[in-house]
Design an enzyme around this catalytic site. Sequence first.
Site, PDB file in Angstrom:
ATOM      1  N   ARG A  87      -0.226  -1.864  12.305  1.00 26.01           N
ATOM      2  CA  ARG A  87      -0.350  -2.349  10.927  1.00 26.01           C
ATOM      3  C   ARG A  87       0.264  -3.732  10.758  1.00 26.01           C
ATOM      4  O   ARG A  87       0.541  -4.164   9.643  1.00 26.01           O
ATOM      5  CB  ARG A  87       0.302  -1.365   9.953  1.00 26.01           C
ATOM      6  CG  ARG A  87       1.775  -1.133  10.191  1.00 26.01           C
ATOM      7  CD  ARG A  87       2.280   0.070   9.409  1.00 26.01           C
ATOM      8  NE  ARG A  87       3.674   0.338   9.699  1.00 26.01           N
ATOM      9  CZ  ARG A  87       4.691  -0.077   8.951  1.00 26.01           C
ATOM     10  NH1 ARG A  87       4.456  -0.782   7.870  1.00 26.01           N
ATOM     11  NH2 ARG A  87       5.928   0.215   9.276  1.00 26.01           N
ATOM     12  N   LYS A 106       3.054  -7.791   8.095  1.00 23.66           N
ATOM     13  CA  LYS A 106       3.247  -6.370   8.365  1.00 23.66           C
ATOM     14  C   LYS A 106       2.699  -5.570   7.187  1.00 23.66           C
ATOM     15  O   LYS A 106       3.214  -5.648   6.072  1.00 23.66           O
ATOM     16  CB  LYS A 106       4.736  -6.086   8.570  1.00 23.66           C
ATOM     17  CG  LYS A 106       5.047  -4.702   9.110  1.00 23.66           C
ATOM     18  CD  LYS A 106       6.536  -4.593   9.408  1.00 23.66           C
ATOM     19  CE  LYS A 106       6.901  -3.204   9.915  1.00 23.66           C
ATOM     20  NZ  LYS A 106       8.367  -3.092  10.134  1.00 23.66           N
ATOM     21  N   ASP A 118      -3.807   3.758   8.459  1.00 18.01           N
ATOM     22  CA  ASP A 118      -4.614   2.873   7.616  1.00 18.01           C
ATOM     23  C   ASP A 118      -4.233   1.407   7.762  1.00 18.01           C
ATOM     24  O   ASP A 118      -4.853   0.536   7.149  1.00 18.01           O
ATOM     25  CB  ASP A 118      -4.526   3.294   6.144  1.00 18.01           C
ATOM     26  CG  ASP A 118      -3.099   3.283   5.595  1.00 18.01           C
ATOM     27  OD1 ASP A 118      -2.197   2.742   6.269  1.00 18.01           O
ATOM     28  OD2 ASP A 118      -2.885   3.824   4.493  1.00 18.01           O
ATOM     29  N   GLY A 119      -3.201   1.128   8.569  1.00 17.52           N
ATOM     30  CA  GLY A 119      -2.804  -0.258   8.783  1.00 17.52           C
ATOM     31  C   GLY A 119      -2.060  -0.885   7.623  1.00 17.52           C
ATOM     32  O   GLY A 119      -1.774  -2.080   7.636  1.00 17.52           O
ATOM     33  N   ASP A 241       9.998   0.602  21.776  1.00 17.79           N
ATOM     34  CA  ASP A 241       9.139  -0.370  21.094  1.00 17.79           C
ATOM     35  C   ASP A 241       9.831  -0.974  19.885  1.00 17.79           C
ATOM     36  O   ASP A 241       9.267  -1.859  19.228  1.00 17.79           O
ATOM     37  CB  ASP A 241       7.807   0.260  20.686  1.00 17.79           C
ATOM     38  CG  ASP A 241       7.971   1.438  19.739  1.00 17.79           C
ATOM     39  OD1 ASP A 241       8.947   2.191  19.898  1.00 17.79           O
ATOM     40  OD2 ASP A 241       7.125   1.619  18.842  1.00 17.79           O
ATOM     41  N   ASN A 242      11.048  -0.521  19.592  1.00 19.73           N
ATOM     42  CA  ASN A 242      11.829  -1.085  18.489  1.00 19.73           C
ATOM     43  C   ASN A 242      13.024  -1.877  19.004  1.00 19.73           C
ATOM     44  O   ASN A 242      13.995  -2.090  18.268  1.00 19.73           O
ATOM     45  CB  ASN A 242      12.313   0.024  17.551  1.00 19.73           C
ATOM     46  CG  ASN A 242      11.178   0.847  16.975  1.00 19.73           C
ATOM     47  OD1 ASN A 242      11.206   2.064  17.015  1.00 19.73           O
ATOM     48  ND2 ASN A 242      10.159   0.185  16.455  1.00 19.73           N
TER      49      ASN A 242
END
Length: 473
Positions: A87, A106, A118-119, A241-242
């Site tokens: 997103r 973002k 839904d992004g 990934d964070n």
Amino acid sequence: MDIMTQFDNSYARLPERFFSKVDPTPVPTPEIILFNTKLAAQLGVSEWSERPDILAGNTVPTGADPLAQVYAAHQFGGWVPRLGDGRAILLGEVVTDQGRFDIQLKGAGRTPYSRSGDGRNWLGPVLREYIVSEFMAAMNVPTTRALAATATGARVQRERAYPGGVVTRVAASHIRVGTFQYFTAQGDTSAVKLLIDHVRERHFPQAADTLGVYESIVAAQAKLIAKWMGLGFVHGVMNTDNMAISGETIDYGPCAFIDSYASNACFSSIDHQGRYAFDQQSNIAGWNLAQLGSCFVPLLSEELGGQEAAVESLTDVLNSFPAIFQAEWRSVFGAKLGITSPDETDLELAQELLDLMQTQHADFTNVFAGLSTGTARDEFTDPSAFDLWFEKWQARVTLDDDARAAMNAANPKIIPRTHQLEQAIQAAIEGDFAPAQRLARVLSDPMHLSPDDIDLTRPPLTHEIVPNTFCGT
């Protein structure tokens, strides 16, 4: 009117397997809620203050090259081989006197990595990220920044329908531990080499070689986590990934700051085992860095003439993490106590105060801020116990100008308290942005507080406590 921002998009010049080109999806009626005037001036995008269409993704500025990055991750220890920006869309990079910066939207719509999502983003996480990241920047903690928070005029369906929003995020880069993991899992050593070269040029030009890049990343992360600890900050979702390779705090999802001190504070609603609790953050950072180290093994094996030598060298670097973290922790808490040159015995003094705070449920921020104003004692249910510690502290510290300056720089008068953020978000849901705008203004300068804002230093009352936080995506 066309906007001629000077983009120079180095990540977009990497091979196409690093990303997918994708444009933001337009929204109905974008409206700027918060705009970071100082940051905009640094980036050369001051004119965007009048361009909600750019900040929401309706207009792509000239020179931008929108893309979504691919990466993998260990999430709560479980391996996910392919994630990516589901997103978030990177508009491009701008180069300033202070370096090269990504500008990312973002919540700007679906990408090839959105899976069933839904992004989009709803307004709550947008406001939280803007306010918290700018507070961290004001406290000199390495962090992504927020250029703007923009309402979209659309509704986003989660457990209910919420007003949509987009946060315009600025970062040294968005390369993550998970970026390296993705290509390592693919067996794509050439991509890993390209990433290492890119990271060295962009973030760690002082690194002489591949091992030097890893050394720089390890040191940056150790120092970052120690700075978190000094503010009572709980990230909440330290998946690989964070974790940004640059050493910046990234992805503020279920983050929170400790009110009543507890060393094992854990707020995230999905962290059932306390994996990412306050006192586990340095351990998890080390674990994440071990996963990153494994990505360096194939390339370093070629450079050092074998896997055994590569693993040994990487392990030696990883084993330096605790000492770097401890030294930075000592420096951070030394400053909070007004000790400009802390030694090993000062670790005990700081830990003794933390233990006392935990036993008596004292407010983390107000105790440290109150040491220099004489109000710390008021935070304890049994002040006599604090008095004993205070005598030791007075014997150690001379409250001269240097000590007071160190304490004032290390101890904010105000933090983004979760209950106040939630109150501001609830008001924004109803269309009242004033509370969020007030928090953003005050928290951008947390060392100075006007009499009109003293109420923001108050810890939550029992009925105001927010025990759990949510990613809110």
